[in-house]
Structures are given as C-alpha cells and as structure tokens.
Design an enzyme around this catalytic site. Structure first.
Site, PDB file in Angstrom:
ATOM      1  N   SER A   1     -71.779  23.039 -21.484  1.00 35.67           N
ATOM      2  CA  SER A   1     -71.921  24.418 -21.960  1.00 35.67           C
ATOM      3  C   SER A   1     -72.817  24.427 -23.180  1.00 35.67           C
ATOM      4  O   SER A   1     -72.736  23.533 -24.038  1.00 35.67           O
ATOM      5  CB  SER A   1     -70.568  25.017 -22.323  1.00 35.67           C
TER       6      SER A   1
ATOM      7  N   TYR B   1     -62.152  23.781 -26.096  1.00 40.78           N
ATOM      8  CA  TYR B   1     -63.174  23.862 -25.042  1.00 40.78           C
ATOM      9  C   TYR B   1     -64.500  23.285 -25.518  1.00 40.78           C
ATOM     10  O   TYR B   1     -65.134  22.469 -24.832  1.00 40.78           O
ATOM     11  CB  TYR B   1     -63.340  25.323 -24.625  1.00 40.78           C
TER      12      TYR B   1
END
Length: 253
Positions: free
Chosen positions: A144, A157
């Site tokens: 990401s 995350y």
C-alpha cells in the site's frame, strides 16, 4: 487462452475481492492457470471460477484461513496436487481495520499483522521450494502507498505493509540467485465497490485524493492488475526487490 503467461500457474489470494478478482481475470486473460483463494466467500469464488473457465481459461478455487501455517500448507499441497507447481504467487489478501492509536490493543495489533504480514510470509515460505527447484518464480506482494504516506487510525495496517516491502527485499536477495524474483506493488487510492460501505462522503473523499495526485482520476483495479501482470512475465526477469507504486503520482520519489 494464450498469452505471455501461457504455461504458468498463478495463485492469487483474496481473489474474490474487488482488486483480487480483477487481478485474477487479467492473469487468466494473459494465459495463466489460476488458483483462486478466499476465506469464506464460496459463491463469489464459484462465480469468478466460472467466469474464467467460460472465457477459455483454467481456474480452481480453494478456501483457507491464511493466518495459520497448517491451513496454508494444506492449501498449497491441494493446489499442487490438482494443478502442479505454482510458478507465480500474487499475495493480495488482507484487511483494513481502523483503530485509533490509543485504543489499539495487543490483540488488535497481533490480528492485523497476522492478516497483512504473517500470512504473506507463510505463503511465500511454503511455495518457494518448488520455485527454487524449477529455477523460476515470481513473488508479487500487494502492499500500500500508505506505507510511505502514513495515515491516522491505521498504525498496525501501515506497519504490516511496510513490513511487506522489507520482506520483498529480503526475498529478492535470498532467491534471486536461483531465478526467483520478488517485488511489491503498492496501490494508491483505487476505486473498489467496498469503498461505498466505509466512506461517508465519496465525492469529498475523491476531491481530497485528487489534490494529492499528479493524474487527475481515481485509480482502477485494472491499473494495478496491469502492473502485476507485467511483473509476472519473462520480460520482468531483471526486476526484483522493488516496490512499484501504482498511485497516480501520489508519492513521488
């Protein structure tokens, strides 16, 4: 189906999601045989498998909880028994839990790392022996852009996604000498259906996002799938240990 991945078998995790399903269809269109993995979405997996096979491709779907070593081992053995060695791993499955930092418990932390980092390690560790024996393989982690950008309420995350980039570089060093490449594709703000259930004001969110980007449109799953499809080919055989941001120029440098 024939194409640059003809004769290769790819395992795509999280294949029933908005991104994973597009990745799977792109690889199938490029000639790969597909192992589609999911956690508990039998209907969507069956529909995707049928869509690929009706288009002339070959695909099977398998369910497994990738957070557990025993489940990963069983999944990989079943895939091998049905379709032969896995040449390409697209490690895409993950989750996006939001927890304010002050409310992030050890249980939250362990869960998000198990889902977004440990599961990727388990799969790569299970599949690389056959890639090594074949002297050919592609490992593509889905990271990401937030690993570089940061964002509130996502410490676990973001830490996991940053860990994936480190794991990618380590695998590139370990496996490059035997013909296996490892790369990470880091999507930016990609428009997927799941967004509708978590964004209160999509238009305002889109406006904020476009202000961050060079390219003035939202990303599409097809943009990410195209990058992955290239990294899986012979043409990408001299690219390893890299993180490719597919983010419309959100993060530069």
């Amino acid at each position: 189906m024939s194409g640059p991945l003809n004769g290769r078998t790819a395992l795509v995790t999280g294949a029933t999601g908005g991104l994973g399903s597009v990745i799977a269809r792109r690889l199938a269109a490029d000639g790969a045989t597909l192992v589609l993995t999911h956690l508990d979405d039998d209907q969507a997996a069956a529909e995707l498998t049928t869509r690929i096979t009706d288009s002339g491709g070959t695909a099977i779907s398998l369910a497994a909880d990738l957070r557990h070593a025993e489940a990963v081992s069983a999944l990989c053995h079943q895939a091998h028994n049905r379709l032969g060695p896995i040449d390409i791993l697209i490690s895409n499955a993950g989750a996006y839990p939001r927890h304010p930092w002050r409310k992030t418990t050890p249980a939250h932390w362990d869960e998000v790392l198990a889902t977004n980092l440990t599961s990727h390690y388990l799969l790569a560790h299970e599949l690389t022996p056959t890639m090594t024996a074949a002297a050919w393989g592609r490992i593509i982690m889905i990271g990401s852009v937030l690993a570089a950008a940061g964002r509130h309420d996502l410490a676990g995350y973001i830490s996991a996604k940053a860990g994936l980039e480190g794991l990618t570089r380590a695998l590139a060093r370990e496996l490059g000498p035997v013909g296996v490449t490892a790369n990470c594709v880091a999507p930016g703000s990609v428009r997927v259906p799941a967004e509708d259930s978590v964004v209160d004001d999509p238009e305002a969110m889109t406006a904020r996002q476009l202000a961050r980007q060079c390219i003035q449109r939202r990303g599409r799953p097809e943009d990410v799938a195209a990058a992955i499809a290239f990294l899986a080919t012979e043409d990408a055989g001299f690219i390893t240990g890299q993180t490719l941001r597919v983010d419309g120029g959100w993060i530069l440098g």
